[in-house]
Write a protein that holds these residues in place. Structure first.
Motif, short mmCIF file in Angstrom:
data_model
loop_
_atom_site.label_atom_id
_atom_site.label_comp_id
_atom_site.label_asym_id
_atom_site.label_seq_id
_atom_site.Cartn_x
_atom_site.Cartn_y
_atom_site.Cartn_z
N TYR A 1 0.84 -1.20 0.00
CA TYR A 1 0.00 0.00 0.00
C TYR A 1 0.88 1.25 0.00
O TYR A 1 0.68 2.16 -0.81
CB TYR A 1 -0.93 -0.02 1.22
N LEU A 2 1.87 1.29 0.88
CA LEU A 2 2.76 2.46 0.94
C LEU A 2 3.54 2.65 -0.35
O LEU A 2 3.86 3.77 -0.72
CB LEU A 2 3.74 2.33 2.11
N SER A 3 3.84 1.56 -1.03
CA SER A 3 4.62 1.68 -2.26
C SER A 3 3.85 2.38 -3.38
O SER A 3 4.45 2.76 -4.39
CB SER A 3 5.09 0.30 -2.73
N THR A 4 2.57 2.60 -3.20
CA THR A 4 1.78 3.32 -4.20
C THR A 4 1.93 4.84 -4.07
O THR A 4 1.43 5.57 -4.91
CB THR A 4 0.28 2.96 -4.14
N PHE A 5 2.61 5.28 -3.02
CA PHE A 5 2.81 6.70 -2.77
C PHE A 5 4.22 7.12 -3.15
O PHE A 5 5.13 6.30 -3.21
CB PHE A 5 2.54 7.04 -1.30
N SER A 6 4.40 8.40 -3.34
CA SER A 6 5.73 8.94 -3.63
C SER A 6 6.61 8.76 -2.38
O SER A 6 6.10 8.63 -1.26
CB SER A 6 5.64 10.42 -3.98
N PRO A 7 7.94 8.79 -2.56
CA PRO A 7 8.83 8.69 -1.40
C PRO A 7 8.55 9.78 -0.35
O PRO A 7 8.63 9.53 0.85
CB PRO A 7 10.23 8.84 -2.00
N GLU A 8 8.20 10.97 -0.81
CA GLU A 8 7.91 12.07 0.11
C GLU A 8 6.65 11.78 0.93
O GLU A 8 6.63 11.98 2.14
CB GLU A 8 7.74 13.40 -0.64
N GLU A 9 5.60 11.30 0.25
CA GLU A 9 4.36 10.97 0.96
C GLU A 9 4.59 9.82 1.93
O GLU A 9 4.12 9.85 3.08
CB GLU A 9 3.25 10.59 -0.03
N LYS A 10 5.31 8.83 1.50
CA LYS A 10 5.61 7.67 2.35
C LYS A 10 6.34 8.12 3.61
O LYS A 10 5.99 7.72 4.72
CB LYS A 10 6.44 6.66 1.57
N SER A 11 7.35 8.97 3.44
CA SER A 11 8.09 9.49 4.58
C SER A 11 7.19 10.28 5.53
O SER A 11 7.28 10.13 6.75
CB SER A 11 9.24 10.36 4.08
#
Length: 157
Positions: A51-61
């Motif tokens: 699920y987290l991998s669907t977001f940008s690195p910035e959003e994930k962080s």
């Protein structure tokens, strides 16, 4: 029942099946299953990781450092299926019925065979966790906390 409603449900089922097959093959799942020694926990963590991998690195962080930001995102995610679970305008009864039938068939396909024997407990638990993931923001938040704890223990993937 319209063709559009049927297509929507069939597309959801097919997407979930593809997602489960993808998730089972990931290095993260392989590592997590070995490290946790718990099928369900490994599945929960893998679903969250995917699920987290669907977001940008910035959003994930941002999500991993701010529970409030993540909570907002989780609420939006859970509301994707609003029309079949609940809605201020009311349920789409036909779509809800088709959706619930699809869920029941997915679980039944993987839990028991015609003799009542377990067939594929791994996929059964994947679907069970996806259903909870898509319907319960408190569940997602509990998995979020498990995921952060797991990462703090040093995942190699």
């Amino acid at each position: 029942m319209s063709l559009l409603e049927l297509h929507k449900i069939q597309t959801t089922k097919s997407s979930w099946q593809d997602f489960v097959e993808y998730s089972i093959q990931t290095p993260f799942y392989t590592e997590t299953k070995a490290r946790t020694q718990s099928l369900v926990e490994a599945i929960q963590l893998t679903l969250f990781h995917d699920y987290l991998s669907t977001f940008s690195p910035e959003e994930k962080s941002e999500f991993l450092s701010s529970p409030d930001s993540f909570q907002t995102s989780a609420e939006k995610f859970v509301n994707i299926l609003e029309g079949v679970r609940y809605s201020q305008e009311g349920y789409n009864q036909k779509e809800r019925s088709l959706f619930l039938g699809m869920l029941k068939s997915l679980l039944k396909e993987h839990k028991v065979d015609e003799n009542g024997e377990r067939k594929d407990l791994e996929r059964y638990h994947f679907y069970r966790c996806i259903i909870r993931f898509c319907s319960d923001k408190d569940y997602i938040f509990r998995v979020y906390e498990k995921y952060k704890s797991y990462l703090s223990q040093g995942s190699g993937v």
